[in-house]
Motif scaffolding. Structure first.
Motif, PDB file in Angstrom:
ATOM      1  N   LEU A 133      11.872 -15.889 -22.159  1.00 53.61           N
ATOM      2  CA  LEU A 133      12.916 -14.878 -21.961  1.00 53.61           C
ATOM      3  C   LEU A 133      12.876 -13.985 -23.158  1.00 53.61           C
ATOM      4  N   VAL A 134      13.048 -12.617 -22.926  1.00 51.74           N
ATOM      5  CA  VAL A 134      13.021 -11.479 -23.870  1.00 51.74           C
ATOM      6  C   VAL A 134      14.221 -11.014 -23.487  1.00 51.74           C
ATOM      7  N   MET A 135      15.301 -10.667 -24.739  1.00 51.29           N
ATOM      8  CA  MET A 135      16.535  -9.879 -24.616  1.00 51.29           C
ATOM      9  C   MET A 135      16.370  -8.678 -25.387  1.00 51.29           C
ATOM     10  N   GLY A 251       8.775   0.513 -24.143  1.00 51.99           N
ATOM     11  CA  GLY A 251       8.792  -0.442 -24.937  1.00 51.99           C
ATOM     12  C   GLY A 251       8.692  -1.900 -24.281  1.00 51.99           C
ATOM     13  N   LEU A 252       9.330  -1.679 -23.381  1.00 44.99           N
ATOM     14  CA  LEU A 252       9.246  -3.224 -22.593  1.00 44.99           C
ATOM     15  C   LEU A 252       7.668  -3.637 -22.410  1.00 44.99           C
ATOM     16  N   PHE A 259       4.553 -10.850 -25.762  1.00 42.59           N
ATOM     17  CA  PHE A 259       5.359 -12.064 -25.549  1.00 42.59           C
ATOM     18  C   PHE A 259       4.991 -12.636 -24.210  1.00 42.59           C
ATOM     19  N   ASP A 260       4.769 -12.029 -23.257  1.00 46.98           N
ATOM     20  CA  ASP A 260       4.319 -12.102 -21.835  1.00 46.98           C
ATOM     21  C   ASP A 260       5.493 -13.272 -21.237  1.00 46.98           C
ATOM     22  N   PRO A 261       6.714 -12.562 -21.535  1.00 47.89           N
ATOM     23  CA  PRO A 261       7.826 -13.285 -20.852  1.00 47.89           C
ATOM     24  C   PRO A 261       7.891 -13.419 -19.120  1.00 47.89           C
ATOM     25  N   GLY A 262       8.479 -13.917 -18.602  1.00 43.82           N
ATOM     26  CA  GLY A 262       9.065 -14.374 -17.245  1.00 43.82           C
ATOM     27  C   GLY A 262       9.779 -13.162 -17.093  1.00 43.82           C
ATOM     28  N   ARG A 295      -1.958  -8.509 -13.178  1.00 40.81           N
ATOM     29  CA  ARG A 295      -1.254  -9.526 -13.902  1.00 40.81           C
ATOM     30  C   ARG A 295       0.211  -9.490 -13.326  1.00 40.81           C
ATOM     31  N   PRO A 296       0.470 -10.862 -13.445  1.00 39.75           N
ATOM     32  CA  PRO A 296       1.934 -11.014 -13.081  1.00 39.75           C
ATOM     33  C   PRO A 296       3.235  -9.890 -13.925  1.00 39.75           C
ATOM     34  N   GLU A 297       3.908  -9.394 -13.232  1.00 41.74           N
ATOM     35  CA  GLU A 297       5.004  -8.630 -13.950  1.00 41.74           C
ATOM     36  C   GLU A 297       6.375  -9.354 -14.319  1.00 41.74           C
ATOM     37  N   ALA A 298       6.592  -9.211 -15.560  1.00 38.15           N
ATOM     38  CA  ALA A 298       7.994  -9.809 -15.815  1.00 38.15           C
ATOM     39  C   ALA A 298       9.175  -9.083 -14.883  1.00 38.15           C
TER      40      ALA A 298
END
Length: 333
Positions: A133-135, A251-252, A259-262, A295-298
């Motif tokens: 997770l990225v906040m 930026g995201l 980081f390749d977050p979910g 690629r999968p997208e967060a």
């Protein structure tokens, strides 16, 4: 002796100190707040406000409190004691934990406010069940935090997650951190207000509605006011929010490469614009993501705990630290 399950969380921003008593389920049971005097962000002023809020909450609470967690808008050292640098406050290597511990009869823990918000959203909010997770918090500036495998990633020196000070426009707008072109100069509440004021000062007919709302005084333009105008149908205000959203999405996309977050969780005051901000952000994210289409997208999610995420997370992190250091009677038996 069993450790009390309630803790106090304090969220320090550029304009206020907000606090609450938080239980083990993330529920805020009591609240208190002090507004920062205009341009009075000296350490002793903010420290006095924190102590006042803590004392008010302790006196009003009818059950024991285990600890005080502080979420500070700044670079917090790995010892969770020192605010190394706060761009929007007058703190430079400020020993905040020790200063407060001399005045508050409870264990005190200091953390970055975005770390606290991220933890709260993962424990109690929209980020539950997500392992990566990225906040990103959008307020006066931009804060950030990374959670991997149930742990906040603070970095070697405690300063991880300061995404707002990534340079996205070399030679761009001057930032309070001392550099130019930082992300928060293009995708924050300050950026939204700056652009709205610029349009009004230029006498643009497109800004007639915004000018009328503040009687022509650009100093009365605020982020919430621009958001309200957009939500009420002002196309220029909506366009300004969309521009902020596009910069957010760019930026995201960069953070996704790192980081390749979910999921990304977007919090802070500006996030209350909802789809007016997040839809353009999602669009820009998809257009700028490396390897898009392959690629999968967060997911990009709006924070669910809104303005209380910081104090909820700060309280829960402090309670967690105390529980790890002080086993209860059953553990001791």
């Amino acid at each position: 002796m069993t450790t009390p399950t309630r803790a106090i969380g304090i969220d320090i921003g550029g304009t206020k100190v907000a606090g609450g008593v938080v239980d083990e389920n993330g529920e805020v049971l009591l609240r208190a707040r002090r507004d920062t005097p205009h341009r009075s962000t000296a350490p002793h002023v903010v420290e006095d406000m924190i102590v006042d809020v803590v004392q008010e909450l302790v006196e009003a609470e009818d059950a024991p409190v285990s600890a005080v967690g502080i979420g500070a808008a700044g670079f917090v050292a790995a010892d969770r004691a020192t605010v190394v640098f706060a761009p929007h406050l007058s703190w430079r290597h400020e020993p905040l934990r020790d200063a407060l511990a001399r005045r508050v009869d409870l264990p005190v823990f200091v953390d970055n406010d975005a770390n606290a918000a991220c933890w709260a959203e993962w424990r109690f909010g929209v980020g539950r069940g997500e392992s990566h997770l990225v906040m990103v918090t959008l307020g006066t500036g931009i804060g950030g935090a990374v959670l991997l495998d149930e742990k906040i990633q603070r970095g070697r020196f405690g300063i991880a997650g300061e995404f707002g000070h990534m340079q996205v426009m070399p030679g761009g707008h001057r930032c309070e951190c001392g550099n130019r072109g930082c992300w928060e100069q293009y995708a924050s509440g300050n950026a939204l207000v700056r652009e709205a004021r610029s349009l009004v000062l230029a006498g643009s007919p497109l800004a007639a509605d915004l000018a009328a709302r503040v009687g022509g005084d650009v100093h009365n333009i605020t982020g919430p006011m621009v958001t309200e105008a957009a939500q009420q149908g002002d196309p220029t205000a909506a366009e300004l929010l969309a521009e902020i959203g596009q910069w957010l999405g760019i930026g995201l996309a960069n953070l996704a490469n790192a980081f390749d977050p979910g999921a990304f969780v977007i919090g802070g005051g500006v996030s209350q614009a909802g789809p007016l901000l997040l839809d353009p952000a999602r669009d820009a994210f998809r257009r700028h993501l490396a390897g898009r289409g392959y690629r999968p997208e967060a997911r990009i999610l709006a924070a669910s705990l809104r303005n209380e995420a910081g104090l909820v997370g700060a309280a829960d992190l402090a309670r967690d630290a105390v529980l790890r250091d002080r086993p209860d009677e059953e553990d001791e038996a």
